[in-house]
Design a protein around this motif. Structure first.
Motif, PDB file in Angstrom:
ATOM      1  N   ASN A 136       0.783  -1.039  -0.178  1.00  0.00           N
ATOM      2  CA  ASN A 136       0.139  -0.123  -0.150  1.00  0.00           C
ATOM      3  C   ASN A 136       0.908   1.282   0.094  1.00  0.00           C
ATOM      4  O   ASN A 136       1.246   1.872   1.135  1.00  0.00           O
ATOM      5  N   VAL A 137       1.376   1.644  -1.331  1.00  0.00           N
ATOM      6  CA  VAL A 137       1.997   2.756  -1.442  1.00  0.00           C
ATOM      7  C   VAL A 137       1.375   4.128  -0.650  1.00  0.00           C
ATOM      8  O   VAL A 137       2.101   4.946  -0.258  1.00  0.00           O
ATOM      9  N   PHE A 138      -0.176   4.326  -0.989  1.00  0.00           N
ATOM     10  CA  PHE A 138      -0.738   5.398  -0.453  1.00  0.00           C
ATOM     11  C   PHE A 138      -0.558   5.523   1.084  1.00  0.00           C
ATOM     12  O   PHE A 138      -1.493   6.630   1.406  1.00  0.00           O
ATOM     13  N   GLY A 139      -0.286   4.669   1.739  1.00  0.00           N
ATOM     14  CA  GLY A 139      -0.181   4.647   3.295  1.00  0.00           C
ATOM     15  C   GLY A 139       0.759   5.266   3.811  1.00  0.00           C
ATOM     16  O   GLY A 139       0.969   5.295   4.983  1.00  0.00           O
ATOM     17  N   SER A 140       1.699   5.562   2.893  1.00  0.00           N
ATOM     18  CA  SER A 140       3.127   6.372   3.441  1.00  0.00           C
ATOM     19  C   SER A 140       3.115   7.465   2.706  1.00  0.00           C
ATOM     20  O   SER A 140       3.303   7.495   1.578  1.00  0.00           O
ATOM     21  N   LEU A 141       3.239   8.910   3.112  1.00  0.00           N
ATOM     22  CA  LEU A 141       3.577   9.871   2.607  1.00  0.00           C
ATOM     23  C   LEU A 141       4.823  10.019   1.936  1.00  0.00           C
ATOM     24  O   LEU A 141       4.850  10.534   0.722  1.00  0.00           O
ATOM     25  N   PRO A 142       6.028   9.540   2.377  1.00  0.00           N
ATOM     26  CA  PRO A 142       6.911   9.387   1.710  1.00  0.00           C
ATOM     27  C   PRO A 142       7.056   8.726   0.295  1.00  0.00           C
ATOM     28  O   PRO A 142       7.626   9.040  -0.929  1.00  0.00           O
ATOM     29  N   LEU A 143       6.327   7.483   0.434  1.00  0.00           N
ATOM     30  CA  LEU A 143       6.258   6.796  -0.754  1.00  0.00           C
ATOM     31  C   LEU A 143       5.284   7.368  -1.874  1.00  0.00           C
ATOM     32  O   LEU A 143       5.359   7.263  -3.119  1.00  0.00           O
ATOM     33  N   GLN A 144       4.344   8.095  -1.248  1.00  0.00           N
ATOM     34  CA  GLN A 144       3.193   8.927  -2.212  1.00  0.00           C
ATOM     35  C   GLN A 144       4.105   9.997  -3.066  1.00  0.00           C
ATOM     36  O   GLN A 144       3.968  10.221  -4.108  1.00  0.00           O
ATOM     37  N   LEU A 145       4.870  10.637  -2.284  1.00  0.00           N
ATOM     38  CA  LEU A 145       5.886  11.886  -2.862  1.00  0.00           C
ATOM     39  C   LEU A 145       6.769  11.227  -3.830  1.00  0.00           C
ATOM     40  O   LEU A 145       7.034  11.802  -4.836  1.00  0.00           O
ATOM     41  N   GLY A 146       7.331   9.811  -3.468  1.00  0.00           N
ATOM     42  CA  GLY A 146       8.206   9.235  -4.629  1.00  0.00           C
ATOM     43  C   GLY A 146       7.470   8.915  -5.890  1.00  0.00           C
ATOM     44  O   GLY A 146       7.794   8.902  -6.720  1.00  0.00           O
ATOM     45  N   ALA A 147       6.376   8.301  -5.759  1.00  0.00           N
ATOM     46  CA  ALA A 147       5.366   8.053  -6.964  1.00  0.00           C
ATOM     47  C   ALA A 147       5.172   9.377  -7.692  1.00  0.00           C
ATOM     48  O   ALA A 147       4.970   9.004  -8.945  1.00  0.00           O
ATOM     49  N   PHE A 148       4.704  10.263  -6.904  1.00  0.00           N
ATOM     50  CA  PHE A 148       4.452  11.582  -7.509  1.00  0.00           C
ATOM     51  C   PHE A 148       5.756  12.020  -8.263  1.00  0.00           C
ATOM     52  O   PHE A 148       5.650  12.407  -9.573  1.00  0.00           O
ATOM     53  N   ALA A 149       6.864  12.056  -7.738  1.00  0.00           N
ATOM     54  CA  ALA A 149       8.056  12.435  -8.413  1.00  0.00           C
ATOM     55  C   ALA A 149       8.422  11.465  -9.377  1.00  0.00           C
ATOM     56  O   ALA A 149       8.885  12.111 -10.662  1.00  0.00           O
ATOM     57  N   LEU A 150       8.249  10.241  -9.398  1.00  0.00           N
ATOM     58  CA  LEU A 150       8.358   9.454 -10.687  1.00  0.00           C
ATOM     59  C   LEU A 150       7.480   9.608 -11.821  1.00  0.00           C
ATOM     60  O   LEU A 150       7.845   9.340 -13.004  1.00  0.00           O
ATOM     61  N   GLY A 151       6.198   9.833 -11.584  1.00  0.00           N
ATOM     62  CA  GLY A 151       5.170  10.272 -12.285  1.00  0.00           C
ATOM     63  C   GLY A 151       5.407  11.486 -13.359  1.00  0.00           C
ATOM     64  O   GLY A 151       4.959  11.503 -14.428  1.00  0.00           O
ATOM     65  N   LEU A 152       6.004  12.605 -12.709  1.00  0.00           N
ATOM     66  CA  LEU A 152       6.234  13.802 -13.542  1.00  0.00           C
ATOM     67  C   LEU A 152       7.005  13.579 -14.577  1.00  0.00           C
ATOM     68  O   LEU A 152       6.625  14.031 -15.817  1.00  0.00           O
ATOM     69  N   PRO A 153       8.266  12.767 -14.842  1.00  0.00           N
ATOM     70  CA  PRO A 153       8.955  12.829 -16.071  1.00  0.00           C
ATOM     71  C   PRO A 153       8.020  12.040 -17.080  1.00  0.00           C
ATOM     72  O   PRO A 153       8.197  12.323 -18.317  1.00  0.00           O
ATOM     73  N   ILE A 154       7.216  11.171 -16.737  1.00  0.00           N
ATOM     74  CA  ILE A 154       6.379  10.537 -17.546  1.00  0.00           C
ATOM     75  C   ILE A 154       5.477  11.383 -18.072  1.00  0.00           C
ATOM     76  O   ILE A 154       5.130  11.377 -19.334  1.00  0.00           O
ATOM     77  N   ALA A 155       4.853  12.528 -17.211  1.00  0.00           N
ATOM     78  CA  ALA A 155       3.883  13.203 -17.638  1.00  0.00           C
ATOM     79  C   ALA A 155       4.502  14.220 -18.948  1.00  0.00           C
ATOM     80  O   ALA A 155       4.001  14.761 -19.842  1.00  0.00           O
ATOM     81  N   ALA A 156       5.925  14.532 -18.768  1.00  0.00           N
ATOM     82  CA  ALA A 156       6.802  15.427 -19.295  1.00  0.00           C
ATOM     83  C   ALA A 156       6.742  14.648 -20.741  1.00  0.00           C
ATOM     84  O   ALA A 156       6.540  15.541 -21.927  1.00  0.00           O
ATOM     85  N   LEU A 157       6.892  13.414 -20.912  1.00  0.00           N
ATOM     86  CA  LEU A 157       6.952  12.556 -22.078  1.00  0.00           C
ATOM     87  C   LEU A 157       5.476  12.775 -22.883  1.00  0.00           C
ATOM     88  O   LEU A 157       5.343  12.866 -24.078  1.00  0.00           O
ATOM     89  N   THR A 158       4.553  12.369 -22.065  1.00  0.00           N
ATOM     90  CA  THR A 158       3.080  12.554 -22.597  1.00  0.00           C
ATOM     91  C   THR A 158       2.770  13.886 -23.150  1.00  0.00           C
ATOM     92  O   THR A 158       1.684  14.064 -24.091  1.00  0.00           O
ATOM     93  N   SER A 159       3.327  14.953 -22.804  1.00  0.00           N
ATOM     94  CA  SER A 159       2.969  16.382 -23.185  1.00  0.00           C
ATOM     95  C   SER A 159       3.330  16.497 -24.637  1.00  0.00           C
ATOM     96  O   SER A 159       2.914  17.552 -25.232  1.00  0.00           O
ATOM     97  N   LEU A 160       4.019  15.383 -25.375  1.00  0.00           N
ATOM     98  CA  LEU A 160       4.524  15.724 -26.704  1.00  0.00           C
ATOM     99  C   LEU A 160       3.130  15.313 -27.500  1.00  0.00           C
ATOM    100  O   LEU A 160       3.174  15.643 -28.698  1.00  0.00           O
ATOM    101  N   PHE A 161       2.040  15.034 -26.938  1.00  0.00           N
ATOM    102  CA  PHE A 161       0.975  14.841 -27.644  1.00  0.00           C
ATOM    103  C   PHE A 161       0.351  16.002 -28.323  1.00  0.00           C
ATOM    104  O   PHE A 161       0.350  16.946 -27.534  1.00  0.00           O
ATOM    105  N   PRO A 162      -0.010  16.220 -29.574  1.00  0.00           N
ATOM    106  CA  PRO A 162      -0.151  17.358 -30.234  1.00  0.00           C
ATOM    107  C   PRO A 162      -1.083  18.311 -29.635  1.00  0.00           C
ATOM    108  O   PRO A 162      -1.016  19.624 -29.517  1.00  0.00           O
ATOM    109  N   LEU A 163      -2.273  17.854 -29.169  1.00  0.00           N
ATOM    110  CA  LEU A 163      -3.449  18.585 -28.361  1.00  0.00           C
ATOM    111  C   LEU A 163      -2.908  19.085 -27.282  1.00  0.00           C
ATOM    112  O   LEU A 163      -3.672  20.001 -26.692  1.00  0.00           O
TER     113      LEU A 163
END
Length: 418
Positions: free
Chosen positions: A46-73
């Motif tokens: 349960n990653v969401f039971g720990s605030l540090p792990l939530q922040l780690g998942a959040f930090a790991l998701g941002l680079p993925i978001a940067a890649l998907t921002s290349l979608f034309p729309l």
């Protein structure tokens, strides 16, 4: 105090807060993807039971978001959201992107913007979900004794009377802190939106140059219309007036005048069609060629004389040997000079065209007449058009009274004008 509350909770601040909440909502799928990676790496189910792990998942998701921002729309959708919710208007709002990123720099700036929006939005969304309920509990803590034993409110802190008395103040401070943080993040996004979603300085320079080039073309077309149509109307008016006066006494002259009117209007309609074809977006240019000294000087003089205007022409230059651009512009200058003489002055009109020392000189002279003004009301557009043509070719132009004559003198360089 009212001004501070307006900055924190005013209409613009609330819209920017909504914009951040939308960013937090967009960040959730990326956080879930990050949690799928963080969970196995840390061995926690349960990653969401720990605030540090939530922040780690959040930090790991941002680079993925940067890649998907290349979608034309992504870029036009984000720009629309900024215009609607961030209070970006006026020139800054107009600079924001309307289409997808096309260059590498635009894609990089779009990725930076999307990451910033989702990053700040995720933080503000988390604070907006967690802090207000806790702050409300702290505010009402002195009124409900049962809440003091809850581990959520840190009973070891509020077991002192003075701390309990300050609990409402602390709760309000928490709410204001969330509002202030959201307002600061919204202002930061609004500040960076034109830089990350708008054009670069090079793009603005290119757009300004394109607008200047378009304006120059339209000014040139306006000069063509003024010179061509203005001269045609002046000539036709004079020819029709002369034909009316001599209708009974000189039928042959009337036939010549009517033929000249027909020829003048036919040529002018062709030139008008060519210019309007350029002005209509998507239309092909008209087929009528631009007149030059080589192609139509004699016709121009003939049509002018048919109306009864006495014109003497001295041509000490070979029109066929002139550079096409000089020949075309010189034709328009002669046309405007004759048109001015038709409208404003007496006769005869003397035209001289000479070529010497690498220059083409055009001179048009006509008497002012006893009642003629030394300045010509309404004639400024034509003279300004002549000045514009001469300046673009690097020549000089002089126009004005000289004794009892009105004189137009133009010098056009021949070298470098091809």
């Amino acid at each position: 105090m009212t001004g501070v509350l307006g900055l924190l909770l005013g209409g613009r601040a609330r819209r920017r807060w909504v914009h951040l909440i939308l960013g937090g909502a967009l960040a959730m799928p990326y956080v879930l993807v990050g949690s799928v990676v963080v969970g196995p790496l840390t061995g926690v189910d349960n990653v969401f039971g720990s605030l540090p792990l939530q922040l780690g998942a959040f930090a790991l998701g941002l680079p993925i978001a940067a890649l998907t921002s290349l979608f034309p729309l992504t870029r036009p959708l984000e720009s629309a959201a900024v215009r609607a919710l961030c209070g970006i208007g006026g020139d800054a709002g107009g600079e924001l992107a309307h289409g997808p990123a096309r260059t590498r720099a635009e894609r990089a700036r779009t990725a930076a913007w999307f990451t910033l929006h989702l990053g700040l939005g995720g933080i503000v969304s988390g604070m907006s979900l967690a802090v207000p309920p806790f702050a409300v509990v702290v505010i009402v803590l002195p009124l409900f004794a049962g809440l003091r034993d809850s581990p959520l409110v840190l009973p070891e802190v509020f077991d002192r009377p003075w701390a309990l008395a300050l609990a409402p103040v602390a709760g309000l401070a928490m709410l204001l802190a969330v509002a202030a943080f959201a307002a600061a993040c919204g202002a930061l996004l609004a500040h960076w939106a034109p830089a990350l979603l708008g054009p670069t300085p090079a793009d603005r320079l290119a757009a300004a140059e394109a607008r200047a080039a378009d304006l120059a073309v339209r000014n040139r077309l306006a000069r063509e219309l003024h010179d061509s149509v203005g001269h045609a109307l002046s000539a036709v008016t004079l020819q029709a007036s002369a034909a009316r006066r001599l209708l009974d006494s000189d039928p042959e002259f009337v036939r010549e005048a009517l033929a000249a009117i027909e020829d003048t209007t036919r040529r002018t309609v062709g030139e008008l069609d060519a210019v309007l074809g350029l002005l209509r977006d998507g239309d092909a240019p008209g087929t009528a060629p631009a007149p030059t000294l080589a192609s139509d000087l004699e016709g121009l003089l003939r049509r002018t004389r048919v109306g009864g205007q006495r014109v003497t022409a001295t041509v000490d230059a070979d029109p066929e040997a002139l550079p096409p651009l000089v020949s075309r512009e010189a034709y328009r200058i002669v046309q405007e000079g004759l048109s001015n003489a038709l409208k404003h002055a007496g006769e005869p009109v003397a035209l001289r065209i000479t070529s010497a020392d690498g220059r083409l000189e055009v001179t048009v002279e006509n008497p002012l007449g006893p009642a003629a003004p030394t300045t010509r009301p309404g004639g400024g557009h034509g003279l300004r058009g002549i000045a514009d043509r001469v300046r673009l070719l690097g020549g000089t132009a002089e126009a004005g009274p000289s004794g009892d004559m009105w004189r137009l003198h133009v010098r056009l360089p021949l070298r470098g004008s091809a």
